[in-house]
Design a protein around this motif. Structure first.
Motif, PDB file in Angstrom:
ATOM      1  N   TYR A  32       1.990   7.149  15.827  1.00  0.00           N
ATOM      2  CA  TYR A  32       0.703   7.024  14.594  1.00  0.00           C
ATOM      3  C   TYR A  32       1.575   6.217  13.765  1.00  0.00           C
ATOM      4  O   TYR A  32       2.245   6.453  13.100  1.00  0.00           O
ATOM      5  CB  TYR A  32      -0.099   8.320  14.266  1.00  0.00           C
ATOM      6  CG  TYR A  32      -0.569   8.895  15.086  1.00  0.00           C
ATOM      7  CD1 TYR A  32      -0.969  10.646  14.616  1.00  0.00           C
ATOM      8  CD2 TYR A  32      -0.784   8.337  16.406  1.00  0.00           C
ATOM      9  CE1 TYR A  32      -2.043  11.471  15.643  1.00  0.00           C
ATOM     10  CE2 TYR A  32      -1.508   9.577  17.696  1.00  0.00           C
ATOM     11  CZ  TYR A  32      -1.957  10.719  16.966  1.00  0.00           C
ATOM     12  OH  TYR A  32      -2.107  12.167  17.867  1.00  0.00           O
ATOM     13  N   PHE A  34       0.512   4.025   9.856  1.00  0.00           N
ATOM     14  CA  PHE A  34      -0.522   3.408   9.090  1.00  0.00           C
ATOM     15  C   PHE A  34       0.231   2.297   7.629  1.00  0.00           C
ATOM     16  O   PHE A  34       1.238   2.606   7.903  1.00  0.00           O
ATOM     17  CB  PHE A  34      -0.335   5.030   7.908  1.00  0.00           C
ATOM     18  CG  PHE A  34      -0.693   6.354   9.052  1.00  0.00           C
ATOM     19  CD1 PHE A  34       0.556   6.796   9.609  1.00  0.00           C
ATOM     20  CD2 PHE A  34      -1.967   6.549   9.095  1.00  0.00           C
ATOM     21  CE1 PHE A  34       0.176   7.313  10.392  1.00  0.00           C
ATOM     22  CE2 PHE A  34      -2.173   7.464   9.438  1.00  0.00           C
ATOM     23  CZ  PHE A  34      -0.888   8.745   9.863  1.00  0.00           C
ATOM     24  N   TYR A  36      -0.471   1.362   4.183  1.00  0.00           N
ATOM     25  CA  TYR A  36      -0.929   2.191   2.532  1.00  0.00           C
ATOM     26  C   TYR A  36      -0.122   1.070   1.510  1.00  0.00           C
ATOM     27  O   TYR A  36       0.500   0.471   1.244  1.00  0.00           O
ATOM     28  CB  TYR A  36       0.592   3.654   2.068  1.00  0.00           C
ATOM     29  CG  TYR A  36      -0.401   5.024   2.710  1.00  0.00           C
ATOM     30  CD1 TYR A  36       0.544   5.630   3.763  1.00  0.00           C
ATOM     31  CD2 TYR A  36      -1.055   5.507   1.928  1.00  0.00           C
ATOM     32  CE1 TYR A  36      -0.481   6.846   4.562  1.00  0.00           C
ATOM     33  CE2 TYR A  36      -1.616   6.916   2.230  1.00  0.00           C
ATOM     34  CZ  TYR A  36      -1.338   7.484   3.637  1.00  0.00           C
ATOM     35  OH  TYR A  36      -1.526   8.347   4.361  1.00  0.00           O
ATOM     36  N   LEU A  46      -4.660   4.643   1.903  1.00  0.00           N
ATOM     37  CA  LEU A  46      -4.586   4.866   3.201  1.00  0.00           C
ATOM     38  C   LEU A  46      -5.226   2.877   3.453  1.00  0.00           C
ATOM     39  O   LEU A  46      -6.841   3.040   2.737  1.00  0.00           O
ATOM     40  CB  LEU A  46      -5.290   5.445   3.351  1.00  0.00           C
ATOM     41  CG  LEU A  46      -5.081   4.904   5.320  1.00  0.00           C
ATOM     42  CD1 LEU A  46      -3.822   4.809   5.457  1.00  0.00           C
ATOM     43  CD2 LEU A  46      -5.883   6.106   5.824  1.00  0.00           C
ATOM     44  N   LYS A  49      -4.780   2.713   9.855  1.00  0.00           N
ATOM     45  CA  LYS A  49      -4.092   4.125  10.643  1.00  0.00           C
ATOM     46  C   LYS A  49      -4.546   3.170  12.232  1.00  0.00           C
ATOM     47  O   LYS A  49      -5.628   2.761  12.482  1.00  0.00           O
ATOM     48  CB  LYS A  49      -4.848   5.291   9.685  1.00  0.00           C
ATOM     49  CG  LYS A  49      -6.154   5.679  10.038  1.00  0.00           C
ATOM     50  CD  LYS A  49      -5.890   7.068  10.017  1.00  0.00           C
ATOM     51  CE  LYS A  49      -7.268   7.789   9.388  1.00  0.00           C
ATOM     52  NZ  LYS A  49      -7.204   9.117   9.809  1.00  0.00           N
TER      53      LYS A  49
ATOM     54  N   THR B 103      -5.850  11.476   7.762  1.00  0.00           N
ATOM     55  CA  THR B 103      -5.608  11.131   7.023  1.00  0.00           C
ATOM     56  C   THR B 103      -4.890  11.891   5.533  1.00  0.00           C
ATOM     57  O   THR B 103      -5.720  13.104   5.344  1.00  0.00           O
ATOM     58  CB  THR B 103      -6.956  10.321   5.703  1.00  0.00           C
ATOM     59  OG1 THR B 103      -7.362   9.117   7.032  1.00  0.00           O
ATOM     60  CG2 THR B 103      -6.648   9.610   4.646  1.00  0.00           C
ATOM     61  N   GLN B 104      -3.573  11.189   5.413  1.00  0.00           N
ATOM     62  CA  GLN B 104      -3.503  12.489   4.093  1.00  0.00           C
ATOM     63  C   GLN B 104      -3.625  11.447   2.327  1.00  0.00           C
ATOM     64  O   GLN B 104      -3.523  10.463   2.480  1.00  0.00           O
ATOM     65  CB  GLN B 104      -1.740  12.514   3.591  1.00  0.00           C
ATOM     66  CG  GLN B 104      -1.699  12.661   5.385  1.00  0.00           C
ATOM     67  CD  GLN B 104       0.414  13.229   5.270  1.00  0.00           C
ATOM     68  OE1 GLN B 104       1.332  12.756   3.962  1.00  0.00           O
ATOM     69  NE2 GLN B 104       1.220  13.126   6.710  1.00  0.00           N
TER      70      GLN B 104
END
Lengths: 115, 115
Positions: A32, A34, A36, A46, A49, B103-104
């Motif tokens: 996965y 991402f 940020y 974020l 993603k 999502t973090q």
């Protein structure tokens, strides 16, 4: 070893110009992915993603990223940058696909916007 | 709703002292993560909680580091006998269930300086 590489430590772009930030990963399978952003004095936010499906992902603030399996890349793009985009950008992967191992981050790219 | 909060925002301590860093996750988030960000570096994953259980503590840098979580709420990261190399920003994140697709959400961090 598994890793995330952001080759550019600093990038300077003129306001209104296009932007591309590079990210390469080294994992056996497609993790996965991402992006940020970290603005001064603020936490990480974020941008977008990718898990599967369409390899072109749209995010917030006008950003998009394209996953290219053949190049193990997930580059971030924006057609026209604004002064407020000046920040630190981090590419990250979730290698386990389950969150329990946390995210593995690149070292970041510092974006400077010239007037 | 409220985001992830961390306290203190800044902590200056002397080498050899113990410090305790606190993280309050978003209400209802079962997963909680701790990361460390050294100057000019990306984030380094330390530990993950699902509820109050941490299945893998191998990411903690040394046995001077420990972490606990009360139920699905606040977490504390404790560093005993601090060393200068512990100086960093410690970031906490939470996610809804800990799945890779979640999502973090990151807190603003605690900047730790060890003199």
């Amino acid at each position: 070893a598994q890793s995330v590489t952001q080759p550019d430590i600093h990038i300077t772009v003129s306001e209104g110009a296009s932007l591309e930030l590079r990210c390469n990963y080294s994992y056996g399978a497609t993790p996965y992915l991402f992006w940020y952003v970290q603005s001064p004095g603020q936490g990480l936010q974020l941008l977008l993603k990718y898990f599967s499906g369409d390899t072109l992902v749209q995010g917030i603030k006008g950003f998009e990223a394209e996953f290219k399996r053949s190049q193990s890349s997930f580059n971030l793009r924006k057609p026209s940058v604004h002064w407020s985009d000046a920040a630190e950008y981090f590419c990250a992967v979730d290698p386990a696909g389950g969150g329990a191992d946390g995210l593995t981050f690149g070292k970041g790219t510092h974006l400077i916007i010239q007037p | 709703g409220a985001g992830v909060s961390q306290s203190p925002s800044n902590k200056v301590t002397e080498k050899g002292k113990d410090v305790e860093l606190r993280c309050d996750p978003i209400s209802g988030h079962t997963a909680l993560y701790w990361y460390r960000q050294r100057l000019g570096q990306g984030l380094e994953f330390l530990i993950y909680f699902q509820g109050n259980s941490a299945p893998d503590k191998s990411g903690l840098p040394s046995d001077r580091f420990s972490a606990e979580r009360t139920g699905e709420s606040v977490s504390t990261l404790t560093i005993q006998r601090t060393q200068q190399e512990d100086s960093a920003v410690y970031l906490c994140a939470s996610s809804l269930s800990g799945g890779g697709i979640d999502t973090q959400y990151f807190g603003p961090g605690t900047r730790l300086t060890v003199l």
